[in-house]
Design an enzyme around this catalytic site. Structure first.
Site, PDB file in Angstrom:
ATOM      1  N   GLY A   1       0.770  -1.243   0.000  1.00 38.97           N
ATOM      2  CA  GLY A   1       0.000   0.000   0.000  1.00 38.97           C
ATOM      3  C   GLY A   1       0.797   1.287   0.000  1.00 38.97           C
ATOM      4  O   GLY A   1       0.310   2.331   0.448  1.00 38.97           O
ATOM      5  N   SER A   2       2.011   1.266  -0.572  1.00 38.17           N
ATOM      6  CA  SER A   2       2.763   2.531  -0.596  1.00 38.17           C
ATOM      7  C   SER A   2       2.151   3.518  -1.598  1.00 38.17           C
ATOM      8  O   SER A   2       2.181   4.728  -1.380  1.00 38.17           O
ATOM      9  CB  SER A   2       4.254   2.292  -0.880  1.00 38.17           C
ATOM     10  OG  SER A   2       4.452   1.882  -2.202  1.00 38.17           O
ATOM     11  N   ASN A   3       1.584   3.017  -2.681  1.00 31.76           N
ATOM     12  CA  ASN A   3       0.895   3.939  -3.605  1.00 31.76           C
ATOM     13  C   ASN A   3      -0.375   4.494  -2.975  1.00 31.76           C
ATOM     14  O   ASN A   3      -0.699   5.673  -3.166  1.00 31.76           O
ATOM     15  CB  ASN A   3       0.592   3.234  -4.926  1.00 31.76           C
ATOM     16  CG  ASN A   3       1.791   3.233  -5.860  1.00 31.76           C
ATOM     17  OD1 ASN A   3       2.158   4.272  -6.416  1.00 31.76           O
ATOM     18  ND2 ASN A   3       2.441   2.075  -6.001  1.00 31.76           N
TER      19      ASN A   3
ATOM     20  N   MET B   1      -3.671  -7.588  -6.753  1.00 32.30           N
ATOM     21  CA  MET B   1      -3.040  -8.716  -7.436  1.00 32.30           C
ATOM     22  C   MET B   1      -4.008  -9.631  -8.186  1.00 32.30           C
ATOM     23  O   MET B   1      -3.613 -10.657  -8.713  1.00 32.30           O
ATOM     24  CB  MET B   1      -2.233  -9.556  -6.425  1.00 32.30           C
ATOM     25  CG  MET B   1      -1.053  -8.824  -5.826  1.00 32.30           C
ATOM     26  SD  MET B   1       0.023  -8.080  -7.075  1.00 32.30           S
ATOM     27  CE  MET B   1       0.780  -9.557  -7.739  1.00 32.30           C
ATOM     28  N   ARG B   2      -5.268  -9.236  -8.251  1.00 34.48           N
ATOM     29  CA  ARG B   2      -6.270 -10.094  -8.880  1.00 34.48           C
ATOM     30  C   ARG B   2      -6.618  -9.531 -10.261  1.00 34.48           C
ATOM     31  O   ARG B   2      -6.810  -8.316 -10.390  1.00 34.48           O
ATOM     32  CB  ARG B   2      -7.505 -10.053  -7.988  1.00 34.48           C
ATOM     33  CG  ARG B   2      -8.501 -11.138  -8.155  1.00 34.48           C
ATOM     34  CD  ARG B   2      -9.390 -11.172  -6.932  1.00 34.48           C
ATOM     35  NE  ARG B   2      -8.669 -11.783  -5.838  1.00 34.48           N
ATOM     36  CZ  ARG B   2      -8.681 -13.099  -5.581  1.00 34.48           C
ATOM     37  NH1 ARG B   2      -9.414 -13.903  -6.297  1.00 34.48           N
ATOM     38  NH2 ARG B   2      -7.985 -13.583  -4.580  1.00 34.48           N
TER      39      ARG B   2
ATOM     40  N   ASN C   1      -4.650   2.057 -13.276  1.00 40.60           N
ATOM     41  CA  ASN C   1      -3.653   1.196 -12.629  1.00 40.60           C
ATOM     42  C   ASN C   1      -2.291   1.881 -12.704  1.00 40.60           C
ATOM     43  O   ASN C   1      -2.063   2.725 -13.567  1.00 40.60           O
ATOM     44  CB  ASN C   1      -3.606  -0.147 -13.363  1.00 40.60           C
ATOM     45  CG  ASN C   1      -2.641  -1.126 -12.727  1.00 40.60           C
ATOM     46  OD1 ASN C   1      -2.556  -1.227 -11.504  1.00 40.60           O
ATOM     47  ND2 ASN C   1      -1.892  -1.850 -13.543  1.00 40.60           N
TER      48      ASN C   1
ATOM     49  N   HIS D   1       1.732   0.749 -13.050  1.00 41.06           N
ATOM     50  CA  HIS D   1       2.547  -0.429 -13.386  1.00 41.06           C
ATOM     51  C   HIS D   1       4.028  -0.047 -13.397  1.00 41.06           C
ATOM     52  O   HIS D   1       4.390   0.992 -13.946  1.00 41.06           O
ATOM     53  CB  HIS D   1       2.117  -0.966 -14.756  1.00 41.06           C
ATOM     54  CG  HIS D   1       2.865  -2.200 -15.152  1.00 41.06           C
ATOM     55  ND1 HIS D   1       2.568  -3.443 -14.630  1.00 41.06           N
ATOM     56  CD2 HIS D   1       3.922  -2.381 -15.981  1.00 41.06           C
ATOM     57  CE1 HIS D   1       3.403  -4.329 -15.125  1.00 41.06           C
ATOM     58  NE2 HIS D   1       4.244  -3.717 -15.949  1.00 41.06           N
TER      59      HIS D   1
HETATM   60  C1  GRF Z   1       3.781  -1.268  -7.341  1.00 40.02           C
HETATM   61  O1  GRF Z   1       5.073  -1.506  -7.809  1.00 40.02           O
HETATM   62  C2  GRF Z   1       2.845  -1.091  -8.495  1.00 40.02           C
HETATM   63  O2  GRF Z   1       3.442  -0.525  -9.618  1.00 40.02           O
HETATM   64  C3  GRF Z   1       2.427  -2.501  -8.804  1.00 40.02           C
HETATM   65  O3  GRF Z   1       2.340  -3.139  -7.562  1.00 40.02           O
HETATM   66  C4  GRF Z   1       3.193  -2.470  -6.637  1.00 40.02           C
HETATM   67  C5  GRF Z   1       2.327  -2.081  -5.474  1.00 40.02           C
HETATM   68  O4  GRF Z   1       3.069  -1.490  -4.436  1.00 40.02           O
HETATM   69  N1  GRF Z   1       1.190  -2.539  -9.558  1.00 40.02           N
HETATM   70  P1  GRF Z   1       2.326  -0.806  -3.224  1.00 40.02           P
HETATM   71  O5  GRF Z   1       1.386  -1.860  -2.629  1.00 40.02           O
HETATM   72  O6  GRF Z   1       1.572   0.370  -3.749  1.00 40.02           O
HETATM   73  O7  GRF Z   1       3.408  -0.427  -2.266  1.00 40.02           O
END
Ligand code: GRF
Length: 206
Positions: A16-18, A94-95, A111, A113
């Site tokens: 969940g860093s994003n 992840m789904r 999304n 990526h």
């Molecule tokens: C990130 O690298 C994003 O690009 C990919 O999954 C990872 C998720 O990281 N889709 P976080 O859970 O947001 O830290």
């Protein structure tokens, strides 16, 4: 919350860093949206704890209690519809989303990526980049369509790949940029600043 505020939901599975970057951007008043809910398919996702800490509503939707992906997706669709969500952000979710889900929220799912798409779609994009030997990689914020990591590109940032890099060091460099461009992409959509022609996203002239 003002009634007409743009409503966001974030779908997560892990760290969940994003999500945190989005929350921080809202709390700094850079992003004027309401983060209505965080939904996870993983009960112990760190992302859920991050959301709770900021008083954001969370839902764990347990895939094990649905007999197939379609039924699980339907539960997600119903939950999101009940909240009248304007934009769904996948952030380490992840789904793979089923057709019904994507059609239910057509043009309203984005999304992030960790590669410069269309290079290295799918899992382990940073590892793929290292193994291929590219000298630049990066990240892509994109709309989600029915194929994996293939929808119209909103924003990209490139980072160098150095000789001494490994998957971890490259992932870290890319992640820092993800945290910049993902809230920016959300802001552009929330402020209705983008045009979409076929698969080309352009900025509206102001
Ligand atoms: C990130 O690298 C994003 O690009 C990919 O999954 C990872 C998720 O990281 N889709 P976080 O859970 O947001 O830290």
């Amino acid at each position: 919350m003002s009634l007409d505020k743009f409503k966001l939901a974030v779908l997560v599975s892990g760290r969940g860093s994003n999500l945190q970057a989005i929350i921080d951007s809202i709390e700094r008043n850079e992003l004027n949206v309401h983060l209505s809910a965080v939904l996870s398919d993983t009960e112990d996702a760190l992302a859920l704890k991050r959301a709770e800490k900021h008083g954001i509503e969370t839902f764990f939707i347990n895939p094990a209690t649905y007999h197939n992906r379609k039924a699980f997706d339907k539960a997600m669709i119903n939950r999101l519809r009940a909240m009248s969500i304007d934009l769904i952000c996948l952030a380490g979710y992840m789904r793979i989303l089923g057709k019904e889900f994507i059609q239910a929220f057509s043009g309203k799912i984005i999304n992030i990526h960790p590669s410069l798409l269309p290079a290295f779609p799918g899992l382990n994009a940073q590892k793929q980049a290292i193994e291929y030997g590219v000298k630049f990689s990066g990240c892509t914020a994109h709309f989600v369509d029915e194929k994996v990591d293939s929808g119209p590109i909103i924003l990209q940032t490139a980072v160098p790949v150095y000789d001494h890099d490994n998957e971890e060091s490259l992932s870290q460099r890319i992640l820092e940029q993800e945290h910049h461009i993902y809230p920016k992409a959300i802001k552009l959509i929330a402020e209705n600043k983008l045009n979409l022609n076929n698969r080309t996203v352009t900025h509206k002239k102001s």
